[in-house]
Motif scaffolding. Structure first.
Motif, PDB file in Angstrom:
ATOM      1  N   VAL A  20      -3.408 -15.358  -1.634  1.00  0.00           N
ATOM      2  CA  VAL A  20      -4.168 -16.417  -2.417  1.00  0.00           C
ATOM      3  C   VAL A  20      -5.203 -15.971  -3.124  1.00  0.00           C
ATOM      4  CG1 VAL A  20      -5.272 -18.724  -1.935  1.00  0.00           C
ATOM      5  CG2 VAL A  20      -2.957 -18.491  -0.885  1.00  0.00           C
ATOM      6  N   ALA A  21      -6.053 -15.212  -2.448  1.00  0.00           N
ATOM      7  CA  ALA A  21      -7.144 -14.619  -3.110  1.00  0.00           C
ATOM      8  C   ALA A  21      -7.076 -13.829  -4.277  1.00  0.00           C
ATOM      9  CB  ALA A  21      -8.008 -13.989  -2.004  1.00  0.00           C
ATOM     10  N   PHE A  22      -5.817 -13.089  -4.385  1.00  0.00           N
ATOM     11  CA  PHE A  22      -5.600 -11.930  -5.521  1.00  0.00           C
ATOM     12  C   PHE A  22      -5.003 -13.191  -6.533  1.00  0.00           C
ATOM     13  CE2 PHE A  22      -2.101 -10.406  -8.005  1.00  0.00           C
ATOM     14  CZ  PHE A  22      -2.413  -8.997  -8.193  1.00  0.00           C
ATOM     15  N   PHE A  23      -4.341 -14.244  -6.565  1.00  0.00           N
ATOM     16  CA  PHE A  23      -3.640 -14.961  -7.349  1.00  0.00           C
ATOM     17  C   PHE A  23      -4.824 -15.919  -7.867  1.00  0.00           C
ATOM     18  CE2 PHE A  23       0.301 -13.250  -6.040  1.00  0.00           C
ATOM     19  CZ  PHE A  23       1.005 -12.933  -7.317  1.00  0.00           C
ATOM     20  N   GLY A  27      -6.810 -16.358 -11.727  1.00  0.00           N
ATOM     21  CA  GLY A  27      -6.767 -17.585 -12.527  1.00  0.00           C
ATOM     22  C   GLY A  27      -6.000 -18.747 -12.270  1.00  0.00           C
ATOM     23  N   MET A  28      -4.946 -18.638 -11.225  1.00  0.00           N
ATOM     24  CA  MET A  28      -4.250 -19.653 -10.744  1.00  0.00           C
ATOM     25  C   MET A  28      -5.054 -20.581  -9.679  1.00  0.00           C
ATOM     26  SD  MET A  28      -0.311 -17.920 -10.137  1.00  0.00           S
ATOM     27  CE  MET A  28       0.333 -19.300 -10.457  1.00  0.00           C
ATOM     28  N   GLU A  29      -4.503 -21.793  -9.822  1.00  0.00           N
ATOM     29  CA  GLU A  29      -5.380 -22.852  -8.880  1.00  0.00           C
ATOM     30  C   GLU A  29      -4.446 -23.032  -7.852  1.00  0.00           C
ATOM     31  OE1 GLU A  29      -5.711 -25.879 -11.945  1.00  0.00           O
ATOM     32  OE2 GLU A  29      -6.748 -24.485 -13.216  1.00  0.00           O
ATOM     33  N   LEU A  30      -4.815 -23.201  -6.649  1.00  0.00           N
ATOM     34  CA  LEU A  30      -4.275 -23.555  -5.476  1.00  0.00           C
ATOM     35  C   LEU A  30      -3.901 -25.031  -5.295  1.00  0.00           C
ATOM     36  CD1 LEU A  30      -3.232 -22.646  -2.742  1.00  0.00           C
ATOM     37  CD2 LEU A  30      -5.467 -23.322  -1.534  1.00  0.00           C
ATOM     38  N   GLU A  31      -2.626 -25.301  -5.380  1.00  0.00           N
ATOM     39  CA  GLU A  31      -2.085 -26.779  -5.145  1.00  0.00           C
ATOM     40  C   GLU A  31      -2.410 -27.532  -3.925  1.00  0.00           C
ATOM     41  OE1 GLU A  31       1.839 -26.802  -6.872  1.00  0.00           O
ATOM     42  OE2 GLU A  31       0.868 -27.790  -8.703  1.00  0.00           O
ATOM     43  N   GLY A  32      -1.882 -26.438  -2.917  1.00  0.00           N
ATOM     44  CA  GLY A  32      -1.896 -26.866  -1.364  1.00  0.00           C
ATOM     45  C   GLY A  32      -1.308 -25.852  -0.457  1.00  0.00           C
ATOM     46  N   ILE A  54       3.203 -21.515   3.868  1.00  0.00           N
ATOM     47  CA  ILE A  54       3.173 -21.460   2.368  1.00  0.00           C
ATOM     48  C   ILE A  54       2.070 -21.819   1.424  1.00  0.00           C
ATOM     49  CG2 ILE A  54       5.742 -21.570   2.474  1.00  0.00           C
ATOM     50  CD1 ILE A  54       5.466 -24.313   0.868  1.00  0.00           C
ATOM     51  N   ALA A  55       1.723 -21.377   0.571  1.00  0.00           N
ATOM     52  CA  ALA A  55       0.741 -21.612  -0.384  1.00  0.00           C
ATOM     53  C   ALA A  55       1.287 -21.833  -1.919  1.00  0.00           C
ATOM     54  CB  ALA A  55      -0.537 -20.953  -0.509  1.00  0.00           C
ATOM     55  N   MET A  56       1.225 -23.062  -2.573  1.00  0.00           N
ATOM     56  CA  MET A  56       1.662 -23.164  -3.922  1.00  0.00           C
ATOM     57  C   MET A  56       0.351 -23.272  -4.668  1.00  0.00           C
ATOM     58  SD  MET A  56       4.459 -23.533  -5.547  1.00  0.00           S
ATOM     59  CE  MET A  56       5.618 -24.449  -4.449  1.00  0.00           C
ATOM     60  N   LEU A  57       0.664 -22.218  -5.822  1.00  0.00           N
ATOM     61  CA  LEU A  57      -0.512 -21.908  -6.956  1.00  0.00           C
ATOM     62  C   LEU A  57       0.155 -22.369  -8.150  1.00  0.00           C
ATOM     63  CD1 LEU A  57      -0.651 -19.294  -4.707  1.00  0.00           C
ATOM     64  CD2 LEU A  57      -2.936 -19.544  -5.757  1.00  0.00           C
ATOM     65  N   ARG A  58      -0.829 -22.830  -9.187  1.00  0.00           N
ATOM     66  CA  ARG A  58      -0.222 -23.035 -10.598  1.00  0.00           C
ATOM     67  C   ARG A  58      -1.075 -22.439 -11.571  1.00  0.00           C
ATOM     68  NH1 ARG A  58      -2.457 -28.002  -8.997  1.00  0.00           N
ATOM     69  NH2 ARG A  58      -4.310 -28.350 -10.191  1.00  0.00           N
ATOM     70  N   ASP A  61      -2.410 -24.106 -17.160  1.00  0.00           N
ATOM     71  CA  ASP A  61      -2.071 -25.047 -18.026  1.00  0.00           C
ATOM     72  C   ASP A  61      -0.764 -25.669 -17.262  1.00  0.00           C
ATOM     73  OD1 ASP A  61       0.411 -23.247 -17.535  1.00  0.00           O
ATOM     74  OD2 ASP A  61       0.717 -22.948 -19.705  1.00  0.00           O
ATOM     75  N   GLY A  62      -0.604 -25.473 -15.980  1.00  0.00           N
ATOM     76  CA  GLY A  62       0.090 -26.383 -15.133  1.00  0.00           C
ATOM     77  C   GLY A  62       1.688 -26.182 -15.348  1.00  0.00           C
ATOM     78  N   ASN A  63       2.194 -25.411 -16.141  1.00  0.00           N
ATOM     79  CA  ASN A  63       3.582 -24.990 -16.356  1.00  0.00           C
ATOM     80  C   ASN A  63       4.320 -23.831 -15.513  1.00  0.00           C
ATOM     81  OD1 ASN A  63       3.689 -26.893 -18.397  1.00  0.00           O
ATOM     82  ND2 ASN A  63       2.897 -25.406 -19.799  1.00  0.00           N
ATOM     83  N   GLY A  64       3.278 -23.075 -15.023  1.00  0.00           N
ATOM     84  CA  GLY A  64       3.862 -21.924 -14.142  1.00  0.00           C
ATOM     85  C   GLY A  64       3.397 -22.093 -12.682  1.00  0.00           C
ATOM     86  N   ARG A  65       4.435 -21.951 -11.633  1.00  0.00           N
ATOM     87  CA  ARG A  65       3.996 -22.079 -10.250  1.00  0.00           C
ATOM     88  C   ARG A  65       4.379 -20.781  -9.512  1.00  0.00           C
ATOM     89  NH1 ARG A  65       4.538 -27.881  -7.902  1.00  0.00           N
ATOM     90  NH2 ARG A  65       6.588 -26.887  -7.312  1.00  0.00           N
ATOM     91  N   VAL A  66       3.583 -20.391  -8.570  1.00  0.00           N
ATOM     92  CA  VAL A  66       4.005 -19.327  -7.737  1.00  0.00           C
ATOM     93  C   VAL A  66       3.984 -19.817  -6.027  1.00  0.00           C
ATOM     94  CG1 VAL A  66       3.431 -17.204  -6.605  1.00  0.00           C
ATOM     95  CG2 VAL A  66       3.368 -17.384  -9.259  1.00  0.00           C
TER      96      VAL A  66
END
Length: 145
Positions: A20-23, A27-32, A54-58, A61-66
């Motif tokens: 999570v720290a890497f992503f 510049g990704m944002e943690l969703e939850g 799990i952790a979901m990041l986006r 621009d909100g179009n990509g998620r990991v």
């Protein structure tokens, strides 16, 4: 039936907080974050007794998620190979960034290692591959306007 969109890319990692720290440094944002387990998860993955955090990041621009996940059970039977970029089936995620060199330097503090060299293609773009969490190859591309 028509494809609507890609929802997300999933990566199994050994250290969820570090991934999570890497992503987020990228510049990704943690969703939850959540724990995933139960009959539905067992059926989906064909694994008995699946328990995963799990952790979901986006992307901004909100179009990509990991989706990053740590599987607590069942225990893994092996590790993904750290193969060259040319190996069929090796996952590679690519992100557009403002500055490739700066991004590589910031990610080094989170364990990133350059795969090759940073390269520039004519006056169009600058590109680098780094190894990120669990060895996944992360492409960083900077387009010149």
């Amino acid at each position: 039936m028509t494809l609507k969109r890609m929802d997300h890319v999933g990566i199994v990692v050994e250290d969820l907080a570090a991934a999570v720290a890497f992503f987020t440094e990228l510049g990704m944002e943690l969703e939850g974050e959540a724990t995933v387990e139960g009959e539905w998860a067992d059926r989906l993955t064909a694994l008995d007794g699946l328990r995963s955090d799990i952790a979901m990041l986006r992307t901004p621009d909100g179009n990509g998620r990991v989706e990053l996940s740590v599987i607590h059970s069942p225990e893994a039977t092996g590790r993904a190979p750290w193969e060259p970029v040319s190996t069929p089936g090796i996952p590679r995620l690519t992100f557009v960034v403002d500055g490739v060199d700066d991004t590589v330097e910031r990610l080094r503090s989170h364990g990133a290692e350059l795969v090759g060299d940073t390269a520039q293609y004519e006056e169009l773009l600058r590109y680098a591959y780094v190894r990120g969490p669990a060895g996944v190859i992360v492409g960083l591309v900077e387009y010149f306007d």
